[in-house]
Design a protein around this motif. Structure first.
Motif, PDB file in Angstrom:
ATOM      1  N   ALA A   1      -6.161  -8.535  15.796  1.00 50.54           N
ATOM      2  CA  ALA A   1      -5.379  -9.278  16.785  1.00 50.54           C
ATOM      3  C   ALA A   1      -4.076  -9.820  16.194  1.00 50.54           C
ATOM      4  CB  ALA A   1      -6.206 -10.422  17.350  1.00 50.54           C
ATOM      5  N   ASP A   2      -4.004  -9.960  14.871  1.00 53.37           N
ATOM      6  CA  ASP A   2      -2.779 -10.450  14.245  1.00 53.37           C
ATOM      7  C   ASP A   2      -1.625  -9.464  14.409  1.00 53.37           C
ATOM      8  OD1 ASP A   2      -4.146 -12.675  13.436  1.00 53.37           O
ATOM      9  OD2 ASP A   2      -4.533 -11.913  11.408  1.00 53.37           O
ATOM     10  N   GLY A   3      -1.939  -8.206  14.606  1.00 53.26           N
ATOM     11  CA  GLY A   3      -0.908  -7.194  14.752  1.00 53.26           C
ATOM     12  C   GLY A   3      -0.484  -6.961  16.187  1.00 53.26           C
ATOM     13  N   ALA A   4      -0.985  -7.766  17.114  1.00 53.98           N
ATOM     14  CA  ALA A   4      -0.645  -7.573  18.525  1.00 53.98           C
ATOM     15  C   ALA A   4       0.783  -8.020  18.792  1.00 53.98           C
ATOM     16  CB  ALA A   4      -1.615  -8.374  19.402  1.00 53.98           C
ATOM     17  N   GLY A   5       1.347  -7.499  19.843  1.00 52.46           N
ATOM     18  CA  GLY A   5       2.699  -7.875  20.233  1.00 52.46           C
ATOM     19  C   GLY A   5       3.597  -6.663  20.337  1.00 52.46           C
ATOM     20  N   GLU A   6       4.872  -6.919  20.493  1.00 53.68           N
ATOM     21  CA  GLU A   6       5.836  -5.835  20.648  1.00 53.68           C
ATOM     22  C   GLU A   6       6.033  -5.129  19.316  1.00 53.68           C
ATOM     23  OE1 GLU A   6      10.476  -5.267  21.867  1.00 53.68           O
ATOM     24  OE2 GLU A   6       9.382  -6.961  22.694  1.00 53.68           O
TER      25      GLU A   6
ATOM     26  N   VAL B   1       0.843  -1.200   0.000  1.00 53.65           N
ATOM     27  CA  VAL B   1       0.000   0.000   0.000  1.00 53.65           C
ATOM     28  C   VAL B   1       0.876   1.246   0.000  1.00 53.65           C
ATOM     29  CG1 VAL B   1      -1.721   1.269   1.317  1.00 53.65           C
ATOM     30  CG2 VAL B   1      -1.881  -1.196   1.148  1.00 53.65           C
ATOM     31  N   GLU B   2       1.924   1.237   0.806  1.00 56.06           N
ATOM     32  CA  GLU B   2       2.825   2.377   0.848  1.00 56.06           C
ATOM     33  C   GLU B   2       3.529   2.567  -0.487  1.00 56.06           C
ATOM     34  OE1 GLU B   2       2.725  -0.027   3.108  1.00 56.06           O
ATOM     35  OE2 GLU B   2       2.535   0.858   5.085  1.00 56.06           O
TER      36      GLU B   2
ATOM     37  N   PHE C   1      10.910  -2.811  -3.688  1.00 60.64           N
ATOM     38  CA  PHE C   1      11.943  -3.852  -3.604  1.00 60.64           C
ATOM     39  C   PHE C   1      11.780  -4.677  -2.339  1.00 60.64           C
ATOM     40  CE2 PHE C   1      16.201  -5.126  -2.183  1.00 60.64           C
ATOM     41  CZ  PHE C   1      16.584  -5.918  -3.264  1.00 60.64           C
ATOM     42  N   HIS C   2      11.526  -4.020  -1.215  1.00 65.02           N
ATOM     43  CA  HIS C   2      11.411  -4.747   0.043  1.00 65.02           C
ATOM     44  C   HIS C   2      10.034  -5.371   0.249  1.00 65.02           C
ATOM     45  CE1 HIS C   2      15.305  -4.064   1.758  1.00 65.02           C
ATOM     46  NE2 HIS C   2      15.262  -2.823   1.304  1.00 65.02           N
ATOM     47  N   ALA C   3       9.009  -4.855  -0.401  1.00 61.81           N
ATOM     48  CA  ALA C   3       7.672  -5.431  -0.249  1.00 61.81           C
ATOM     49  C   ALA C   3       7.615  -6.838  -0.825  1.00 61.81           C
ATOM     50  CB  ALA C   3       6.638  -4.552  -0.938  1.00 61.81           C
ATOM     51  N   ARG C   4       8.388  -7.093  -1.875  1.00 60.51           N
ATOM     52  CA  ARG C   4       8.391  -8.425  -2.476  1.00 60.51           C
ATOM     53  C   ARG C   4       9.138  -9.444  -1.636  1.00 60.51           C
ATOM     54  NH1 ARG C   4      10.907  -6.992  -7.586  1.00 60.51           N
ATOM     55  NH2 ARG C   4      10.165  -4.878  -7.556  1.00 60.51           N
ATOM     56  N   ARG C   5      10.046  -9.000  -0.819  1.00 62.47           N
ATOM     57  CA  ARG C   5      10.884  -9.916  -0.050  1.00 62.47           C
ATOM     58  C   ARG C   5      10.414 -10.112   1.392  1.00 62.47           C
ATOM     59  NH1 ARG C   5      13.223  -8.105  -4.172  1.00 62.47           N
ATOM     60  NH2 ARG C   5      15.021  -9.014  -5.173  1.00 62.47           N
ATOM     61  N   MET C   6       9.413  -9.359   1.802  1.00 65.85           N
ATOM     62  CA  MET C   6       8.917  -9.458   3.178  1.00 65.85           C
ATOM     63  C   MET C   6       7.677 -10.340   3.240  1.00 65.85           C
ATOM     64  SD  MET C   6       9.131  -5.605   4.701  1.00 65.85           S
ATOM     65  CE  MET C   6       8.005  -6.039   5.981  1.00 65.85           C
ATOM     66  N   ASP C   7       7.460 -10.925   4.396  1.00 68.77           N
ATOM     67  CA  ASP C   7       6.195 -11.599   4.625  1.00 68.77           C
ATOM     68  C   ASP C   7       5.106 -10.544   4.724  1.00 68.77           C
ATOM     69  OD1 ASP C   7       7.457 -14.045   4.710  1.00 68.77           O
ATOM     70  OD2 ASP C   7       7.765 -13.956   6.886  1.00 68.77           O
ATOM     71  N   ALA C   8       3.918 -10.908   4.317  1.00 68.26           N
ATOM     72  CA  ALA C   8       2.813  -9.955   4.346  1.00 68.26           C
ATOM     73  C   ALA C   8       2.460  -9.593   5.782  1.00 68.26           C
ATOM     74  CB  ALA C   8       1.599 -10.539   3.637  1.00 68.26           C
ATOM     75  N   ARG C   9       2.314  -8.312   6.042  1.00 72.59           N
ATOM     76  CA  ARG C   9       1.898  -7.858   7.361  1.00 72.59           C
ATOM     77  C   ARG C   9       0.388  -8.040   7.484  1.00 72.59           C
ATOM     78  NH1 ARG C   9       3.861  -1.860   7.229  1.00 72.59           N
ATOM     79  NH2 ARG C   9       2.560  -2.029   5.412  1.00 72.59           N
ATOM     80  N   PRO C  10      -0.151  -8.009   8.712  1.00 71.99           N
ATOM     81  CA  PRO C  10      -1.605  -8.180   8.851  1.00 71.99           C
ATOM     82  C   PRO C  10      -2.407  -7.131   8.064  1.00 71.99           C
ATOM     83  CG  PRO C  10      -0.550  -8.379  10.986  1.00 71.99           C
ATOM     84  CD  PRO C  10       0.509  -7.981  10.017  1.00 71.99           C
ATOM     85  N   GLU C  11      -1.898  -5.918   7.995  1.00 70.17           N
ATOM     86  CA  GLU C  11      -2.642  -4.890   7.262  1.00 70.17           C
ATOM     87  C   GLU C  11      -2.519  -5.036   5.749  1.00 70.17           C
ATOM     88  OE1 GLU C  11       1.107  -2.924   8.959  1.00 70.17           O
ATOM     89  OE2 GLU C  11      -0.449  -4.208   9.721  1.00 70.17           O
TER      90      GLU C  11
END
Length: 139
Positions: free
Chosen positions: A76-81, A3-4, A58-68
């Motif tokens: 709740a998937d985005g909870a934590g530190e 999205v960014e 470039f980094h969006a393709r190499r990262m795991d998808a975030r909850p958003e």
């Protein structure tokens, strides 16, 4: 981060359209030569937005998808530190005060004030950088 990436891609396209339009619009007021300062500033802004777009893409393709970023993501998937947030610090205040005194010294041609501010600024910046290497919050 997809999205960014799209947000910055749209911003880049906006500046691709606006930059030549600005140069054409200002060429009527400056003897046909255009306003080079504004045109160059818009072109550099377009290149900056393009650089951020390429970095995020470039980094969006190499990262795991975030909850958003997922369509089935839950809140709740985005909870934590979320990261490290430093406690209060007085060092940014001293750095800013030294910078303000130094700029004031340059503006008023008071070189003695600039030299004092630069020396104190070095101490303040060193304290700010090495804040977490000593004292209560040492790592």
């Amino acid at each position: 981060m997809k999205v960014e990436t799209w947000i910055f891609a749209i911003t880049t396209l906006f500046f691709v359209v606006v930059t030549p339009g600005y140069w054409i619009a200002t060429s009527h007021y400056f003897d046909g030569s255009g306003d080079w300062t504004g045109t160059v500033a818009l072109a550099m802004t377009m290149l900056l937005a393009l650089m951020i777009t390429l970095y995020l893409g470039f980094h969006a393709r190499r990262m795991d998808a975030r909850p958003e970023d997922r369509t089935d993501g839950e809140i709740a998937d985005g909870a934590g530190e979320l990261g490290f947030f430093p406690p209060y610090s007085w060092w940014p205040l001293w750095v800013a005060m030294c910078l303000a005194a130094g700029v004031f010294g340059i503006a008023m041609a008071a070189w003695w004030l600039f030299i004092i501010a630069a020396g104190l600024g070095f101490v303040a910046l060193s304290g700010f950088v090495f804040e977490y290497y000593r004292g209560e919050y040492a790592h």
